[in-house]
Write a protein that holds these residues in place. Structure first.
Motif, mmCIF file in Angstrom:
data_model
loop_
_atom_site.group_PDB
_atom_site.id
_atom_site.type_symbol
_atom_site.label_atom_id
_atom_site.label_comp_id
_atom_site.label_asym_id
_atom_site.label_seq_id
_atom_site.Cartn_x
_atom_site.Cartn_y
_atom_site.Cartn_z
ATOM 1 N N PRO A 212 20.594 32.988 25.276
ATOM 2 C CA PRO A 212 21.479 31.991 25.435
ATOM 3 C C PRO A 212 20.622 30.614 26.207
ATOM 4 N N PRO A 213 21.334 29.496 25.998
ATOM 5 C CA PRO A 213 20.596 28.461 26.475
ATOM 6 C C PRO A 213 20.515 28.385 27.958
ATOM 7 N N MET A 214 19.686 27.590 28.444
ATOM 8 C CA MET A 214 19.359 27.560 29.939
ATOM 9 C C MET A 214 20.219 26.524 30.505
ATOM 10 N N MET A 215 20.646 27.049 31.742
ATOM 11 C CA MET A 215 21.722 26.162 32.562
ATOM 12 C C MET A 215 21.106 26.028 33.807
ATOM 13 N N THR A 216 21.657 25.066 34.703
ATOM 14 C CA THR A 216 21.255 24.647 36.063
ATOM 15 C C THR A 216 21.962 25.738 36.960
ATOM 16 N N MET A 217 21.009 25.979 37.955
ATOM 17 C CA MET A 217 21.587 27.179 39.031
ATOM 18 C C MET A 217 22.080 26.495 40.079
ATOM 19 N N PRO A 218 23.214 26.828 40.739
ATOM 20 C CA PRO A 218 23.790 26.506 41.833
ATOM 21 C C PRO A 218 23.073 26.699 43.109
ATOM 22 N N PRO A 219 23.225 26.009 44.078
ATOM 23 C CA PRO A 219 22.348 26.258 45.411
ATOM 24 C C PRO A 219 22.542 27.732 45.875
ATOM 25 N N ALA A 220 21.363 28.356 46.575
ATOM 26 C CA ALA A 220 21.651 29.837 47.037
ATOM 27 C C ALA A 220 22.494 29.599 48.349
ATOM 28 N N ALA A 366 31.080 28.127 21.283
ATOM 29 C CA ALA A 366 31.455 26.896 20.739
ATOM 30 C C ALA A 366 30.720 25.703 21.093
ATOM 31 N N GLY A 367 29.747 25.946 22.033
ATOM 32 C CA GLY A 367 28.849 24.865 22.617
ATOM 33 C C GLY A 367 29.745 23.853 23.533
ATOM 34 N N THR A 368 30.819 24.249 24.433
ATOM 35 C CA THR A 368 31.687 23.641 25.160
ATOM 36 C C THR A 368 31.299 23.931 26.714
ATOM 37 N N GLY A 369 30.363 24.810 26.863
ATOM 38 C CA GLY A 369 30.015 25.267 28.328
ATOM 39 C C GLY A 369 30.779 26.150 28.817
ATOM 40 N N ASN A 370 31.753 26.821 28.096
ATOM 41 C CA ASN A 370 32.689 27.842 28.607
ATOM 42 C C ASN A 370 32.236 29.213 27.822
ATOM 43 N N PRO A 371 31.484 30.050 28.731
ATOM 44 C CA PRO A 371 30.867 31.392 28.040
ATOM 45 C C PRO A 371 32.226 32.225 27.849
ATOM 46 N N GLU A 372 31.822 33.145 26.930
ATOM 47 C CA GLU A 372 32.885 33.922 26.470
ATOM 48 C C GLU A 372 32.210 35.557 26.251
ATOM 49 N N TRP A 373 33.318 36.500 26.407
ATOM 50 C CA TRP A 373 32.691 37.783 26.392
ATOM 51 C C TRP A 373 33.562 38.560 25.518
ATOM 52 N N ASN A 374 35.116 38.606 25.460
ATOM 53 C CA ASN A 374 36.038 39.273 24.571
ATOM 54 C C ASN A 374 35.778 40.832 24.711
ATOM 55 N N GLN A 375 35.520 41.263 25.911
ATOM 56 C CA GLN A 375 35.365 42.928 26.112
ATOM 57 C C GLN A 375 36.521 43.308 26.839
ATOM 58 N N VAL A 376 36.556 44.782 26.477
ATOM 59 C CA VAL A 376 37.560 45.693 27.242
ATOM 60 C C VAL A 376 36.914 46.708 27.953
ATOM 61 N N PHE A 377 37.555 46.797 29.074
ATOM 62 C CA PHE A 377 37.106 47.860 29.931
ATOM 63 C C PHE A 377 38.305 48.829 30.341
ATOM 64 N N ALA A 378 38.006 50.072 30.357
ATOM 65 C CA ALA A 378 38.895 51.319 30.480
ATOM 66 C C ALA A 378 38.568 52.083 31.756
ATOM 67 N N ILE A 379 39.443 52.008 32.637
ATOM 68 C CA ILE A 379 38.884 52.575 34.060
ATOM 69 C C ILE A 379 40.015 53.748 34.344
ATOM 70 N N SER A 380 39.576 54.734 34.442
ATOM 71 C CA SER A 380 40.350 56.193 34.779
ATOM 72 C C SER A 380 41.452 55.689 35.878
ATOM 73 N N HIS A 381 42.551 56.018 35.463
ATOM 74 C CA HIS A 381 43.823 55.660 36.627
ATOM 75 C C HIS A 381 44.444 57.051 36.872
ATOM 76 N N ALA A 382 43.667 58.122 36.794
ATOM 77 C CA ALA A 382 44.299 59.620 37.320
ATOM 78 C C ALA A 382 45.039 59.264 38.678
ATOM 79 N N LYS A 383 44.125 58.790 39.558
ATOM 80 C CA LYS A 383 44.475 58.434 40.903
ATOM 81 C C LYS A 383 44.686 56.803 41.110
ATOM 82 N N PRO A 384 45.790 56.458 41.212
ATOM 83 C CA PRO A 384 45.928 54.894 41.173
ATOM 84 C C PRO A 384 45.413 54.252 42.255
#
Length: 1055
Positions: A212-220, A366-384
């Motif tokens: 991915p392209p390099m971006m500036t880092m925020p202050p620590a 898209a080159g707009t500075g908005n990163p994308e993932w489009n991922q799905v996570f499934a977390i066991s919900h046996a004990k809510p």
């Protein structure tokens, strides 16, 4: 600015070429018929011209039909009917006013259609319209479909505004291999189960990483106890930062998601699309496990859809998912963020209670500075859990304190529950909160819902019980399409063969190679000049699609004492070989020029070879053992019959598995188990449940059943490939296997049972655990359809008309197993060769004393009824039970006096036996039988011989002596059988003139007596003499037996 016009819509069309017909029934009174064909498809009707006065008409006409719904074309039926045109009758009285005579019909389903370019002429036998119809002959058809641009402008696309945003990125950069904190070690049982074997190499395809392209880092930002996540406020309440104790370890790095063009196979989506309110009740232990008593093999009646006998069985597009227990999961779909500060490699962290998942690094597509993932996570919900935290982090920050970019918190009591068949939940934008004022900005688009494993997002989701995503997800595999390639070597001409040494004949042979397969002809028949040679021999190979290999033909001279000399060679692409669907289709032979060994750029002419090559589509390529085969369909799709039902398999779970790995220095045992099921060409693999001795999968799959006399194979393996590093190859360990024969299942009933997982090791039989399965075979077939299925040949027509030898069939099966293993090893994740060989029983025909004993006892079990009948007759004639003997006398008198009652009485007796044994019928499919396999009583020496084919010399000598002893017993039995047959021949061969004279005289006396006496009286006298009371019997052998034993045999002539 107007968008560029898209491609025009395509319309599917079906082409039916009516080629000819053969051996039709004469209908015009003069021994001929004037036939024409009528073709019906999807409400459309076409007809051919009439061929006058010909019982073998030829039309060669192409009829086209429009396919209105390509998705349901496989369920449509194509009807081809032949009629006799009465207008061509010699009397001329038809005039078209009468009804045309019916000559036969054929019904073909859409599953037998092929795409244009793969079609071929198939001859279908004509069927009757009614029981009393007189029909014969066959019709040759060529059926294929294609698509063409539709007329008119394309309809506008109704694309939702979020579809472009939700689309997955085109490429996913691969991540570095995950560092494991601890490499597990195999247990003793795992080492004993795994047998090293020579396996074909696995081809791994890797993509170049995309940075991915390099971006500036925020202050620590640092906290008093190290890196700290600032407090956040979500839309549903305040969100507390997660507590961090000790050094922060990097969360697990999941592997990249497949690209948009490589979606999850549709077979898995089909089995997870729908749900039903009717569920199978499964009892639970207090500990959360499954109760063993709920897996009894008693069948449960499940409501099903019944259709008429003539209706085709439609493929299952969605499964009711009612054979397994629903498992609740919390699904989180993360799409993109906007308005965050510039960063490098941002990732999303999802945390709910003790579960924490991390996404892959986001990418600005898209080159707009908005990163994308489009991922799905499934977390066991046996004990809510009460809350769900979703946070965004900077992957390139110098310290964890500076990495926090904001987050959002959800109250799970307000999360919607998605019930099938609801559509996907629409994602929404949420404000990122938390941290110091001014440090957190932007929004995140997510969708959160609660569902089950039947959700269509579950197969591609990153689950909490499967951290190694690439090797733990459920997958569906397809075996390659296999062909038999027949190479008929006819003759060769213009060969430059040197004269052989004096006294030795010409020995020219042809060797053909296809990949790793190689075959050679026998010695040729040479002409007088020594330049032409003939073989007329067939060589067969296994070829797989895509047909990108080449045949390498070598002509060798083996007349010399030294190594064979190469006379010429030729290379033939397999894709250029003609495909034959019917054994009556003649394939033209071709001459191929042979090239010699030339060191220059051009090879010289070295003769020519006459070959006939064809890809046999009428055979079924056997890759499984014949007794456990799961499919008998031929290679050519045009010859497939319509399916007779649907097989559904629910893989519920396993319990009591033995540890296959040790962790923590051997203090803890664990197993990472997954299941593999195989039926037909379709392989399924469940997800891997890590670190569990009682895994629960609760996955359901379906298969089309084309023949009920087939076997479903399910096996459990321990996953070791997910621990393999870069360039390291580790094999999965087998845990056990279960087979279910489909014909033993009642139609439209669900069987839920627990099957033991048995493995035969060097130390003996070991139970590795139990596997819980639910199986259902749904079939609308009625009694006439079942009768037609069971009376049809098991294998395709070509296996009976041009059979393949047993030895050649075994060699071809070995090549097919290796081809399938190489193909599946190239998948991602790969299905290892050790898994394929274990599922296909590649070593089923290897020699084993244990298997020999098992087969011997099977033969004794089959002959047990004959032995029991002989004992019962012996008891009758010895009058052990006088009342039974008297009844047998009376029955014998009735049958002798009325012989026409013999066959009906025997049939009635067999019927009563079948009705009686119906009470003791099996209540469910049986698994592996240790006693039948002689695995519970096998000796250690026999196991050593079975698992160690090349022992030390002293052990080899002991085994050889034992084998000689067994062979000596078999030799004596064979000699006794041969002696009895030779004594029977000696009755009239006059090798013993005295015995032959007596036998011939007795035969003459018997003939005269039977001519003079009524046959019924003779039968009564003979039967009563056989059943006479023991007081009238002589304990010595009867005279006839003594006479037969005195006859000479040829044993005295043996050296």
């Amino acid at each position: 600015m107007a968008a560029p016009p898209g491609p025009p819509p395509m319309q599917w069309r079906l082409a039916v070429e009516v080629v000819d017909a053969r051996d039709l029934v004469p209908k015009d009174g003069l021994g001929t018929s004037s036939a024409f064909a009528v073709v019906d498809f999807d409400g459309q009707r076409r007809r051919t011209r009439t061929v006058p006065r010909d019982l073998n008409p030829q039309w060669h006409e192409r009829l086209e039909f429009a396919v209105h719904d390509p998705a349901s074309m496989h369920a449509e039926a194509l009807d081809v009917s032949l009629y006799h045109d009465r207008r061509f009758n010699p009397s001329g009285g038809g005039g078209g006013s009468g009804k045309n005579h019916f000559l036969g019909r054929v019904r073909i389903y859409g599953s037998q259609f092929s795409r244009r370019g793969e079609e071929g002429i198939v001859y279908f036998p004509l069927e009757k319209r009614s029981l009393l119809s007189w029909i014969r002959g066959e019709v040759g058809l060529k059926i294929y479909y294609y698509d063409e641009p539709a007329d008119g402008p394309p309809p506008p696309e109704d694309k939702p505004p979020e579809q472009a945003d939700n689309a997955p990125p085109p490429e996913v950069p691969p991540e570095a291999p995950k560092e494991l904190q601890e490499m597990p070690a195999p247990t003793e049982a795992a080492v004993e189960v795994q047998q090293p074997a020579a396996q074909p190499p696995i081809i791994t395809v890797e993509e170049a990483p995309m940075h991915p392209p390099m971006m500036t880092m925020p202050p620590a930002m640092h906290g008093p106890h190290g890196p700290m996540m600032p407090p956040m406020h979500g839309p549903h309440g305040p969100m507390m930062p997660p507590a961090m104790h000790g050094p922060m370890t990097p969360p697990p790095q999941p592997e990249p998601e497949p690209e948009a063009g490589d979606q999850y196979p549709p077979e898995v989506r089909k089995t997870r699309m729908a749900s039903s309110t009717e569920r199978v009740r499964v009892m639970r232990h207090p500990s959360g496990g499954l109760a063993p008593d709920c897996y009894a093999s008693s069948p449960r009646v499940i409501s099903g859809r019944f259709v008429s006998a003539g209706e085709s069985v439609e493929p299952v597009h969605s499964s009711s998912y009612d054979l397994v227990e629903p498992m609740r999961y919390l699904f989180v779909r993360v799409l993109r963020v906007r308005g965050i500060r510039a960063c490098e490699g941002p990732y999303v962290k999802v945390q709910a209670g003790p579960y924490s998942l991390r996404s892959r690094p986001g990418r600005d597509v898209a080159g707009t500075g908005n990163p994308e993932w489009n991922q799905v996570f499934a977390i066991s919900h046996a004990k809510p859990e009460p809350t769900l935290e979703i946070s965004v982090w900077d992957g390139g920050a110098p310290s964890p304190a500076d990495a926090f970019l904001g987050g959002v918190c959800f109250d799970l009591s307000d999360v919607p529950v998605r019930d099938q068949p609801d559509g996907p939940l629409a994602p929404q934008w949420y404000r990122l909160e938390g941290g110091e004022p001014g440090m957190v900005t932007g929004d995140i688009m997510v969708a959160v819902w609660i569902g089950t494993q039947a959700d269509d997002a579950f197969p591609e989701a990153w689950s909490t019980d499967a951290p190694y995503a690439a090797y733990t997800r459920s997958k569906v595999y397809q075996s390659p399409k296999l062909w038999y390639l027949r190479a008929s070597v006819i003759e060769a001409q213009d060969l430059r063969v040197p004269a052989p040494p004096p006294g030795l004949p010409f020995d020219v042979r042809v060797k053909i190679q296809l990949g790793f397969q190689s075959a050679r002809t026998r010695r040729s028949v040479a002409s007088s000049s020594g330049s032409a040679f003939a073989w007329s021999e067939d060589l067969m190979f296994v070829a797989s699609e895509p047909l990108d290999d080449s045949l390498i033909v070598l002509v060798e001279d083996r007349s010399m004492v030294k190594e064979p000399a190469l006379l010429g060679h030729a290379t033939i692409p397999v894709a250029s070989v003609e495909q034959r669907l019917d054994e009556r289709q003649m394939v033209a032979s071709r001459w191929f020029n042979l090239e010699g060994n030339s060191h220059g750029p051009l090879a010289f002419y070295s003769g020519r070879l006459h070959l006939r090559l064809c890809l046999e589509g009428g055979y079924h390529v056997l890759d499984e053992a014949a007794h456990v085969c799961s499919d008998y369909r031929p290679t050519a799709k045009q010859l497939w019959r319509p399916p007779v039902g649907v097989l559904e398999l629910g893989i519920i779970g396993a319990c009591g598995l033995l540890p296959m790995k040790t962790k923590g220095g051997g203090a803890k045992g664990s197993t990472d188990a997954y299941c593999v099921a195989k039926y037909g060409k379709k392989w399924v693999r469940t997800r891997t449940v890590t670190d569990s001795l009682s895994p629960r999968w609760n996955e359901q799959y379906t298969w089309q059943v084309y023949d009920p006399c087939t076997v479903l194979t399910v096996a459990v393996f321990d996953n070791w490939r997910m621990f393999a590093g870069a360039g390291d190859e580790r094999q999965d360990y087998r845990v056990g296997k279960v087979r279910v024969r489909v014909s033993t299942l009642e139609s439209n009933r669900a069987y839920t049972a627990s099957y033991p997982l048995l493995v035969l090791l060097r130390s003996g039989l070991k139970k590795m655990g139990e596997l819980q399965l639910a199986v259902r075979f749904s079939s609308p077939a009625q009694l006439p359809d079942t009768w037609a299925t069971y009376t049809s040949p098991l294998l395709p027509r070509a296996h009976y008309l041009r059979p393949i030898g047993v030895a050649q069939q075994e060699a071809l099966r070995g090549a097919a197993v290796r081809t399938v293993a190489t193909w599946l090893a190239r998948s991602e994740p790969p299905l290892g060769p050790e898994v394929v060989r274990y599922m296909l029983d590649a070593d089923a025909h290897a020699w084993s004393v244990r298997r020999a004993k098992a087969n011997w006892f099977r033969i004794m079990g089959v002959l047990a009824w004959a032995v029991g009948l002989a004992r019962w007759l012996d008891g009758v004639k010895r009058w052990r039970n006088p009342s039974t003997t008297v009844l047998v006398h009376a029955l014998y008198l009735v049958l002798v006096w009325y012989p026409e009652l013999v066959v009906p009485t025997a049939s009635l007796y067999v019927f009563m036996i079948g009705v009686w044994y119906y009470r003791f019928r099996p209540r469910g499919p049986a698994g592996m039988d240790a006693r039948l396999s002689q695995a519970d009583t096998v000796d250690g020496d026999e196991l050593e011989e079975e698992f160690d084919p090349v022992p030390p010399p002293e052990v080899l000598r002991l085994r050889y002596e034992r084998l000689r002893t067994l062979a000596g017993r078999v030799q004596r039995v064979m000699g006794d059988v041969a002696a009895q047959g030779e004594r029977l021949q000696a009755l009239v061969s006059w090798r013993d003139p005295r015995a032959s004279r007596i036998f011939v005289g007795v035969c003459l006396a018997v003939a005269v007596a039977l001519y003079a006496m009524p046959p019924k009286m003779v039968a009564v006298a003979g039967g009563f003499y056989y059943l006479r009371h023991p007081m009238f019997r002589d304990p010595m052998p009867p005279p006839a037996v003594n006479f037969f034993r005195r006859l000479p045999s040829l044993s005295d002539r043996l050296l």
